[in-house]
Design a protein around this motif. Structure first.
Motif, PDB file in Angstrom:
ATOM      1  N   PRO A  68       3.754  -2.193 -26.650  1.00  0.00           N
ATOM      2  CA  PRO A  68       2.871  -1.079 -27.144  1.00  0.00           C
ATOM      3  C   PRO A  68       2.316   0.073 -25.802  1.00  0.00           C
ATOM      4  CG  PRO A  68       1.811  -3.246 -27.300  1.00  0.00           C
ATOM      5  CD  PRO A  68       3.591  -3.448 -26.919  1.00  0.00           C
ATOM      6  N   LEU A  69       2.359  -0.580 -24.920  1.00  0.00           N
ATOM      7  CA  LEU A  69       1.611   0.158 -23.748  1.00  0.00           C
ATOM      8  C   LEU A  69       2.666   1.381 -23.546  1.00  0.00           C
ATOM      9  CD1 LEU A  69      -0.117  -2.424 -21.413  1.00  0.00           C
ATOM     10  CD2 LEU A  69      -1.080  -0.715 -22.972  1.00  0.00           C
ATOM     11  N   ALA A  70       3.893   0.763 -23.410  1.00  0.00           N
ATOM     12  CA  ALA A  70       4.799   1.726 -23.162  1.00  0.00           C
ATOM     13  C   ALA A  70       5.177   2.884 -24.061  1.00  0.00           C
ATOM     14  CB  ALA A  70       6.480   1.079 -23.067  1.00  0.00           C
ATOM     15  N   VAL A  71       5.034   2.389 -25.523  1.00  0.00           N
ATOM     16  CA  VAL A  71       5.008   3.442 -26.480  1.00  0.00           C
ATOM     17  C   VAL A  71       3.799   4.174 -26.412  1.00  0.00           C
ATOM     18  CG1 VAL A  71       4.724   3.695 -28.976  1.00  0.00           C
ATOM     19  CG2 VAL A  71       6.139   1.751 -28.054  1.00  0.00           C
ATOM     20  N   ALA A  72       2.530   3.814 -26.071  1.00  0.00           N
ATOM     21  CA  ALA A  72       1.384   4.871 -26.044  1.00  0.00           C
ATOM     22  C   ALA A  72       1.839   5.644 -24.765  1.00  0.00           C
ATOM     23  CB  ALA A  72       0.274   4.077 -25.934  1.00  0.00           C
ATOM     24  N   ALA A  73       2.162   5.199 -23.757  1.00  0.00           N
ATOM     25  CA  ALA A  73       2.308   5.992 -22.443  1.00  0.00           C
ATOM     26  C   ALA A  73       3.328   7.067 -22.880  1.00  0.00           C
ATOM     27  CB  ALA A  73       2.725   5.239 -21.473  1.00  0.00           C
ATOM     28  N   PHE A  74       4.503   6.795 -23.575  1.00  0.00           N
ATOM     29  CA  PHE A  74       5.808   7.642 -23.876  1.00  0.00           C
ATOM     30  C   PHE A  74       5.084   8.776 -24.580  1.00  0.00           C
ATOM     31  CE2 PHE A  74       9.090   9.266 -26.250  1.00  0.00           C
ATOM     32  CZ  PHE A  74      10.058   9.465 -25.631  1.00  0.00           C
ATOM     33  N   VAL A  75       4.147   8.365 -25.549  1.00  0.00           N
ATOM     34  CA  VAL A  75       3.892   9.607 -26.777  1.00  0.00           C
ATOM     35  C   VAL A  75       2.861  10.456 -25.909  1.00  0.00           C
ATOM     36  CG1 VAL A  75       2.405   9.906 -28.564  1.00  0.00           C
ATOM     37  CG2 VAL A  75       4.080   8.222 -28.611  1.00  0.00           C
ATOM     38  N   VAL A  76       1.872   9.863 -25.032  1.00  0.00           N
ATOM     39  CA  VAL A  76       0.921  10.739 -24.388  1.00  0.00           C
ATOM     40  C   VAL A  76       1.527  11.763 -23.391  1.00  0.00           C
ATOM     41  CG1 VAL A  76      -1.075  10.503 -22.715  1.00  0.00           C
ATOM     42  CG2 VAL A  76      -1.170   8.994 -24.684  1.00  0.00           C
TER      43      VAL A  76
ATOM     44  N   LEU B 268      -2.762   5.324 -17.020  1.00  0.00           N
ATOM     45  CA  LEU B 268      -1.903   4.052 -17.603  1.00  0.00           C
ATOM     46  C   LEU B 268      -1.145   3.541 -16.341  1.00  0.00           C
ATOM     47  CD1 LEU B 268      -0.218   6.659 -20.062  1.00  0.00           C
ATOM     48  CD2 LEU B 268      -1.775   4.643 -20.685  1.00  0.00           C
ATOM     49  N   ALA B 269      -0.835   4.453 -15.182  1.00  0.00           N
ATOM     50  CA  ALA B 269      -0.213   3.590 -14.065  1.00  0.00           C
ATOM     51  C   ALA B 269      -1.088   2.566 -13.372  1.00  0.00           C
ATOM     52  CB  ALA B 269       0.312   4.687 -13.248  1.00  0.00           C
ATOM     53  N   ASP B 270      -2.396   3.094 -13.291  1.00  0.00           N
ATOM     54  CA  ASP B 270      -3.144   1.995 -12.922  1.00  0.00           C
ATOM     55  C   ASP B 270      -3.403   0.891 -13.647  1.00  0.00           C
ATOM     56  OD1 ASP B 270      -4.064   3.571 -10.465  1.00  0.00           O
ATOM     57  OD2 ASP B 270      -5.549   4.573 -11.673  1.00  0.00           O
ATOM     58  N   LEU B 271      -3.386   0.962 -15.126  1.00  0.00           N
ATOM     59  CA  LEU B 271      -3.155  -0.228 -15.805  1.00  0.00           C
ATOM     60  C   LEU B 271      -2.147  -1.079 -15.390  1.00  0.00           C
ATOM     61  CD1 LEU B 271      -4.530  -1.844 -18.176  1.00  0.00           C
ATOM     62  CD2 LEU B 271      -3.249  -0.267 -19.639  1.00  0.00           C
ATOM     63  N   GLU B 272      -0.852  -0.490 -15.312  1.00  0.00           N
ATOM     64  CA  GLU B 272       0.309  -1.113 -15.027  1.00  0.00           C
ATOM     65  C   GLU B 272       0.231  -1.641 -13.626  1.00  0.00           C
ATOM     66  OE1 GLU B 272       3.928  -2.827 -16.257  1.00  0.00           O
ATOM     67  OE2 GLU B 272       2.376  -1.901 -17.473  1.00  0.00           O
ATOM     68  N   ARG B 273      -0.486  -1.103 -12.640  1.00  0.00           N
ATOM     69  CA  ARG B 273      -0.592  -1.742 -11.355  1.00  0.00           C
ATOM     70  C   ARG B 273      -1.442  -3.043 -11.453  1.00  0.00           C
ATOM     71  NH1 ARG B 273      -1.352   3.761  -9.889  1.00  0.00           N
ATOM     72  NH2 ARG B 273       0.563   4.812  -9.336  1.00  0.00           N
TER      73      ARG B 273
ATOM     74  N   TRP C 181       3.896  12.708 -10.325  1.00  0.00           N
ATOM     75  CA  TRP C 181       5.211  12.934 -11.021  1.00  0.00           C
ATOM     76  C   TRP C 181       6.007  11.624 -11.532  1.00  0.00           C
ATOM     77  CZ3 TRP C 181       5.983  17.353 -13.287  1.00  0.00           C
ATOM     78  CH2 TRP C 181       5.298  18.664 -12.818  1.00  0.00           C
ATOM     79  N   LEU C 182       5.848  10.816 -10.290  1.00  0.00           N
ATOM     80  CA  LEU C 182       6.556   9.593 -10.610  1.00  0.00           C
ATOM     81  C   LEU C 182       5.798   8.533 -11.627  1.00  0.00           C
ATOM     82  CD1 LEU C 182       7.161   8.369  -7.008  1.00  0.00           C
ATOM     83  CD2 LEU C 182       8.663   9.110  -8.516  1.00  0.00           C
ATOM     84  N   ASP C 183       4.345   8.869 -11.513  1.00  0.00           N
ATOM     85  CA  ASP C 183       3.575   8.266 -12.707  1.00  0.00           C
ATOM     86  C   ASP C 183       4.094   8.795 -13.957  1.00  0.00           C
ATOM     87  OD1 ASP C 183       2.208   6.958 -10.824  1.00  0.00           O
ATOM     88  OD2 ASP C 183       0.543   8.395 -10.861  1.00  0.00           O
ATOM     89  N   MET C 184       4.322   9.992 -14.172  1.00  0.00           N
ATOM     90  CA  MET C 184       4.713  10.449 -15.456  1.00  0.00           C
ATOM     91  C   MET C 184       6.104  10.225 -15.700  1.00  0.00           C
ATOM     92  SD  MET C 184       2.901  14.309 -15.589  1.00  0.00           S
ATOM     93  CE  MET C 184       3.472  14.878 -14.195  1.00  0.00           C
ATOM     94  N   ALA C 185       6.991  10.179 -14.757  1.00  0.00           N
ATOM     95  CA  ALA C 185       8.538   9.705 -14.993  1.00  0.00           C
ATOM     96  C   ALA C 185       8.516   8.090 -15.522  1.00  0.00           C
ATOM     97  CB  ALA C 185       9.178   9.785 -13.631  1.00  0.00           C
ATOM     98  N   HIS C 186       7.676   7.231 -14.820  1.00  0.00           N
ATOM     99  CA  HIS C 186       7.658   5.852 -15.448  1.00  0.00           C
ATOM    100  C   HIS C 186       7.029   5.893 -16.785  1.00  0.00           C
ATOM    101  CE1 HIS C 186       5.130   2.100 -15.804  1.00  0.00           C
ATOM    102  NE2 HIS C 186       6.437   1.736 -15.486  1.00  0.00           N
ATOM    103  N   ALA C 187       6.225   6.643 -16.882  1.00  0.00           N
ATOM    104  CA  ALA C 187       5.583   6.605 -18.524  1.00  0.00           C
ATOM    105  C   ALA C 187       6.578   6.798 -19.462  1.00  0.00           C
ATOM    106  CB  ALA C 187       4.290   7.598 -18.546  1.00  0.00           C
ATOM    107  N   MET C 188       7.767   7.848 -19.146  1.00  0.00           N
ATOM    108  CA  MET C 188       8.834   8.394 -20.111  1.00  0.00           C
ATOM    109  C   MET C 188       9.959   7.435 -20.072  1.00  0.00           C
ATOM    110  SD  MET C 188       8.552  12.278 -20.223  1.00  0.00           S
ATOM    111  CE  MET C 188       8.470  12.554 -18.360  1.00  0.00           C
ATOM    112  N   LEU C 189      10.170   6.713 -18.635  1.00  0.00           N
ATOM    113  CA  LEU C 189      11.305   5.975 -18.777  1.00  0.00           C
ATOM    114  C   LEU C 189      11.219   4.541 -18.825  1.00  0.00           C
ATOM    115  CD1 LEU C 189      12.885   7.568 -15.556  1.00  0.00           C
ATOM    116  CD2 LEU C 189      13.439   8.011 -17.566  1.00  0.00           C
ATOM    117  N   ARG C 190       9.969   4.117 -18.914  1.00  0.00           N
ATOM    118  CA  ARG C 190       9.640   2.428 -19.060  1.00  0.00           C
ATOM    119  C   ARG C 190       9.994   2.125 -20.690  1.00  0.00           C
ATOM    120  NH1 ARG C 190       3.378   1.422 -19.157  1.00  0.00           N
ATOM    121  NH2 ARG C 190       3.991  -0.576 -19.571  1.00  0.00           N
ATOM    122  N   LEU C 191       9.965   3.016 -21.579  1.00  0.00           N
ATOM    123  CA  LEU C 191      10.052   2.675 -22.957  1.00  0.00           C
ATOM    124  C   LEU C 191      11.521   1.991 -22.876  1.00  0.00           C
ATOM    125  CD1 LEU C 191       9.055   2.502 -25.715  1.00  0.00           C
ATOM    126  CD2 LEU C 191       9.924   4.868 -26.061  1.00  0.00           C
TER     127      LEU C 191
END
Length: 443
Positions: free
Chosen positions: A42-50, A81-86, A125-135
């Motif tokens: 669910p966190l990956a879906v939320a990050a991907f959408v946002v 979102l990246a801080d939450l994952e860290r 930019w790496l934070d945004m890449a992780h949000a889209m690639l983690r799904l």
């Protein structure tokens, strides 16, 4: 004379404890890995959408002024979102929490430049890449783990609901396809055994899924930042080492010019005068030669003092405890010295650069105590703290010492940083003063 005391370690009495059973450790780690993977989807879906929505909107509006602020806002959202994952990663990877440094806007920057600061750095930019690639990664690990969970629970408890499953003559169970007879006993044995297999391998599968997802997250969210920080630290250490070396060379040049060089010039003049006096006034020549001998002894004493500041022979030959004892013995302020005796043994001696740095820290600190503190008592402690060598120099003087540029401790801080250590000074007005250095034992 200073009192030299070996370091002692006092072990507090603690009641014996029984180590946790291996089964409880496995179950605990299974719970950590399972919640990490299941909550990750669910966190990956939320990050991907946002992030996807923000990137698409920002890219579409780049032709206007609004596009860049939208991308910047997306970068800030990705950072949260990246801080939450860290925050979630350390429990899985069993590593301390780490967060890369985000550079702030320069002082005096305008509002627009402050907003766009994240877009000029690689980590957002790496934070945004992780949000889209983690799904895709989260979906894969989620499906595999849910399959194992369903197989384990369904198989282990199959005996409880076998009776309720509808059956027809045209249906073939998995046990029949594998050649087992279509009997209740065979069916219960097969599915229960299959469930036991899934249950026994569940910790390994959950661990693999969690490590895959957490490792991917750490590579993008922490790895590059750690590398960048390490490069920055190495550059700072190199600059500090170069600056400290230049300062030491300038001081040595000044000391030689002001001391031994002047005495040698006078010695040459005295010897020339004595040669002229030998013919007509031998008595005066003898007095001049006696003065020249005194000048020679004083020059040798100054050269020895200068050499002690570079690398004293006792440090090279006998190690840090003996060198510090000799240093404390020459102090004009009474010094209580406590040094871990292991630093003097061949197997436990620090690297040469670290040993020399430790000696220089104590020498410089004691010099400052003698010159500026008006102290009547001083304590020097050198001990091992894990993988670090810690040095503490305390005095009851007037205080007021600090690391400001142009003061002696500033050069000391540069030298400590150059060998990978840190220097902390606590010196309120009125005292006392504490200088603490932490150095690596190996370099």
């Amino acid at each position: 004379m200073p009192s030299v005391e070996p370091m002692t370690t006092v072990a507090a009495h603690t009641p014996a404890t029984t180590p946790a059973a291996p089964l409880s450790i496995v179950v605990r780690q299974l719970g950590i890995d399972t919640q990490y993977v299941l909550l990750g989807l669910p966190l990956a879906v939320a990050a991907f959408v946002v992030v996807l929505a923000g990137v698409v909107a920002g890219a579409s509006l780049l032709v206007t002024v609004i596009g860049l602020p939208v991308l910047a806002a997306t970068a800030y959202a990705a950072r949260v979102l990246a801080d939450l994952e860290r925050f979630r990663i350390p429990a899985v990877l069993r590593r301390p929490h780490a967060r890369p440094r985000y550079r702030p806007a320069p002082p005096g920057a305008g509002w627009f430049r402050r907003v766009l600061t994240p877009l000029a750095q690689p980590q957002p930019w790496l934070d945004m890449a992780h949000a889209m690639l983690r799904l895709p990664v989260s979906i894969s690990t989620f499906v595999v783990l849910m399959t194992w969970l369903a197989g384990a629970l369904g198989g282990v408890f199959y005996v409880l609901y076998d009776w309720a499953l509808p059956r027809s003559p045209d249906d073939y169970g998995l046990h029949e396809l594998l050649g087992l007879p279509d009997t209740t006993a065979a069916r219960l044995f097969f599915y229960t055994a299959l469930g036991a297999f899934f249950l026994l391998t569940l910790p390994l599968v959950a661990r693999a899924c969690a490590l895959l997802e957490a490792g991917f997250a750490r590579a993008l969210l922490v790895g590059f930042g750690e590398l960048t920080d390490r490069v920055t630290v190495l550059e700072e250490q190199r600059a500090a080492a170069v600056s400290a070396e230049a300062t030491a060379l300038r001081r040595l040049e000044r000391d030689i010019h002001d001391g031994p060089q002047q005495r040698l010039v006078r010695l040459a003049m005295d010897l020339g005068r004595a040669r002229q006096q030998l013919d007509h006034d031998p008595g005066a020549a003898r007095e001049t030669i006696a003065e020249a001998l005194a000048q020679t002894r004083e020059t040798l004493a100054e050269l020895r003092a200068l050499s002690r500041g570079i690398a004293p022979p006792v440090l090279v030959d006998r190690g840090l405890p003996s060198a510090l004892a000799a240093l404390a013995g020459r102090s004009t302020v009474p010094v209580e010295l406590a040094v871990d005796p292991r630093f003097g043994t061949p197997d436990e001696r620090p690297a040469a650069a670290i040993e020399s740095g430790a000696y220089f820290v104590v020498a410089e600190a004691l010099t400052n105590v003698a010159k500026h503190s008006d102290a009547t008592d001083c304590r020097v402690t050198v001990a091992r703290d894990g993988t670090a060598l810690t040095i503490t120099v305390w005095d009851n003087g007037v205080g007021g010492a600090h690391l400001a540029k142009g003061h002696g401790l500033a050069g000391l801080a540069e030298r400590v940083l150059g060998i990978g250590g840190t220097l902390t000074v606590t010196s309120p007005a009125g005292g006392p003063t504490s200088v603490r250095a932490e150095l690596p034992t190996r370099r």
